[in-house]
Design a protein around this motif. Structure first.
Motif, short mmCIF file in Angstrom:
data_model
loop_
_atom_site.label_atom_id
_atom_site.label_comp_id
_atom_site.label_asym_id
_atom_site.label_seq_id
_atom_site.Cartn_x
_atom_site.Cartn_y
_atom_site.Cartn_z
N MET A 164 -15.14 22.30 -17.89
CA MET A 164 -14.01 21.51 -18.38
C MET A 164 -13.39 20.79 -17.18
O MET A 164 -12.98 21.42 -16.22
N GLU A 165 -13.38 19.46 -17.26
CA GLU A 165 -12.85 18.67 -16.14
C GLU A 165 -11.96 17.55 -16.64
O GLU A 165 -12.21 16.94 -17.67
N GLY A 166 -10.94 17.27 -15.84
CA GLY A 166 -10.09 16.12 -16.06
C GLY A 166 -9.58 15.63 -14.72
O GLY A 166 -9.43 16.40 -13.77
N ARG A 167 -9.35 14.32 -14.64
CA ARG A 167 -8.80 13.77 -13.39
C ARG A 167 -8.02 12.49 -13.70
O ARG A 167 -8.36 11.75 -14.61
N TYR A 168 -6.99 12.31 -12.93
CA TYR A 168 -6.18 11.10 -13.00
C TYR A 168 -6.72 10.14 -11.94
O TYR A 168 -7.04 10.55 -10.83
N VAL A 169 -6.79 8.87 -12.30
CA VAL A 169 -7.34 7.87 -11.39
C VAL A 169 -6.28 6.79 -11.14
O VAL A 169 -5.63 6.31 -12.07
N PHE A 170 -6.16 6.43 -9.86
CA PHE A 170 -5.17 5.44 -9.45
C PHE A 170 -5.83 4.40 -8.55
O PHE A 170 -6.78 4.70 -7.83
N GLY A 171 -5.31 3.20 -8.59
CA GLY A 171 -5.66 2.19 -7.62
C GLY A 171 -4.60 2.22 -6.52
O GLY A 171 -3.41 2.30 -6.83
N VAL A 172 -5.02 2.21 -5.28
CA VAL A 172 -4.08 2.30 -4.16
C VAL A 172 -4.35 1.17 -3.18
O VAL A 172 -5.50 0.94 -2.79
N ARG A 173 -3.31 0.48 -2.80
CA ARG A 173 -3.38 -0.52 -1.72
C ARG A 173 -2.54 0.02 -0.58
O ARG A 173 -1.38 0.36 -0.77
N PHE A 174 -3.16 0.13 0.61
CA PHE A 174 -2.44 0.68 1.75
C PHE A 174 -2.70 -0.15 3.00
O PHE A 174 -3.62 -0.96 3.06
N ARG A 175 -1.83 0.06 3.97
CA ARG A 175 -1.92 -0.67 5.23
C ARG A 175 -1.98 0.33 6.38
O ARG A 175 -1.32 1.36 6.36
N LEU A 176 -2.79 -0.01 7.36
CA LEU A 176 -2.83 0.77 8.59
C LEU A 176 -1.84 0.17 9.58
O LEU A 176 -1.81 -1.05 9.77
N ASP A 177 -1.03 1.01 10.17
CA ASP A 177 -0.05 0.58 11.16
C ASP A 177 -0.32 1.34 12.45
O ASP A 177 0.27 2.40 12.70
N PRO A 178 -1.23 0.83 13.29
CA PRO A 178 -1.57 1.55 14.53
C PRO A 178 -0.34 1.79 15.39
O PRO A 178 0.57 0.95 15.47
N THR A 179 -0.31 2.94 16.04
CA THR A 179 0.83 3.29 16.88
C THR A 179 0.56 3.06 18.36
O THR A 179 1.43 3.25 19.17
N ARG A 180 -0.62 2.62 18.68
CA ARG A 180 -0.97 2.35 20.07
C ARG A 180 -1.23 0.86 20.22
O ARG A 180 -1.10 0.10 19.28
N ASP A 181 -1.66 0.45 21.37
CA ASP A 181 -1.95 -0.96 21.63
C ASP A 181 -3.33 -1.34 21.10
O ASP A 181 -4.21 -1.76 21.85
N VAL A 182 -3.49 -1.18 19.79
CA VAL A 182 -4.73 -1.57 19.13
C VAL A 182 -4.37 -2.38 17.89
O VAL A 182 -3.25 -2.32 17.39
N THR A 183 -5.33 -3.14 17.45
CA THR A 183 -5.14 -3.87 16.21
C THR A 183 -6.30 -3.55 15.27
O THR A 183 -7.38 -3.13 15.73
N VAL A 184 -6.07 -3.73 14.02
CA VAL A 184 -7.11 -3.55 13.02
C VAL A 184 -7.15 -4.79 12.15
O VAL A 184 -6.13 -5.41 11.87
N ASP A 185 -8.36 -5.17 11.77
CA ASP A 185 -8.51 -6.36 10.93
C ASP A 185 -9.69 -6.13 9.99
O ASP A 185 -10.82 -5.97 10.48
N PRO A 186 -9.50 -6.00 8.74
CA PRO A 186 -8.22 -6.18 8.07
C PRO A 186 -7.32 -4.96 8.28
O PRO A 186 -7.80 -3.89 8.65
N ASP A 187 -6.05 -5.14 7.99
CA ASP A 187 -5.13 -4.01 8.12
C ASP A 187 -4.69 -3.48 6.75
O ASP A 187 -3.99 -2.48 6.67
N GLU A 188 -5.12 -4.14 5.68
CA GLU A 188 -4.83 -3.67 4.32
C GLU A 188 -6.13 -3.39 3.58
O GLU A 188 -7.10 -4.13 3.72
N PHE A 189 -6.08 -2.33 2.76
CA PHE A 189 -7.27 -1.90 2.03
C PHE A 189 -6.89 -1.48 0.63
O PHE A 189 -5.76 -1.05 0.38
N GLU A 190 -7.85 -1.59 -0.27
CA GLU A 190 -7.69 -1.08 -1.62
C GLU A 190 -8.74 0.00 -1.84
O GLU A 190 -9.87 -0.11 -1.36
#
Length: 124
Positions: free
Chosen positions: A1-27
């Motif tokens: 017996m299984e059940g699960r809730y499914v969500f779409g999530v859009r998030f952003r990475l905010d680096p805390t060091r002197d680095v950049t990310v591209d892209p910085d947003e993901f789904e």
């Protein structure tokens, strides 16, 4: 017996060091296991959903950010409640056993009230 809730999530990475990310947003797609009907936590749908949408999106973004390790969550949307046939049967029976708690006359009314049309049954 299984059940699960499914969500779409859009998030952003905010680096805390002197680095950049591209892209910085993901789904991505996030799944959360559903508790066994009648057990503690099984009322997740009642406590968090309304007519197939998140009842409190801001609060749910915070919960999702914590679950994902503190990334900046820009958006969360509820997609589906995926269950197998056994879970669906147990879920409907647990609702039927306490319709008054849902202020509803039928199980179908409860399902529509909280899940909209997003209850998907896996027939395998």
């Amino acid at each position: 017996m299984e059940g699960r809730y499914v969500f779409g999530v859009r998030f952003r990475l905010d680096p805390t060091r002197d680095v950049t990310v591209d892209p910085d947003e993901f789904e991505t797609r996030l799944s959360r296991p559903a508790e066994t009907p009648g057990e503690e936590g099984w009322l997740f749908f009642r406590d968090n959903l309304w007519r197939g949408d998140l009842a409190d999106e801001s609060h749910f973004r915070e919960l999702t950010a914590a679950a994902l390790g503190g990334v900046t969550v820009l958006n969360v949307d509820y997609r589906a409640f995926e269950v197998d046939a056994a879970y669906r049967e147990a879920f409907r029976a647990a609702i039927a056993a306490d319709l008054d708690a849902f202020r509803a006359d039928t199980v179908d009314e409860v399902v529509r009230k909280y899940l909209g049309s997003s209850l998907e049954v896996d027939s395998e």
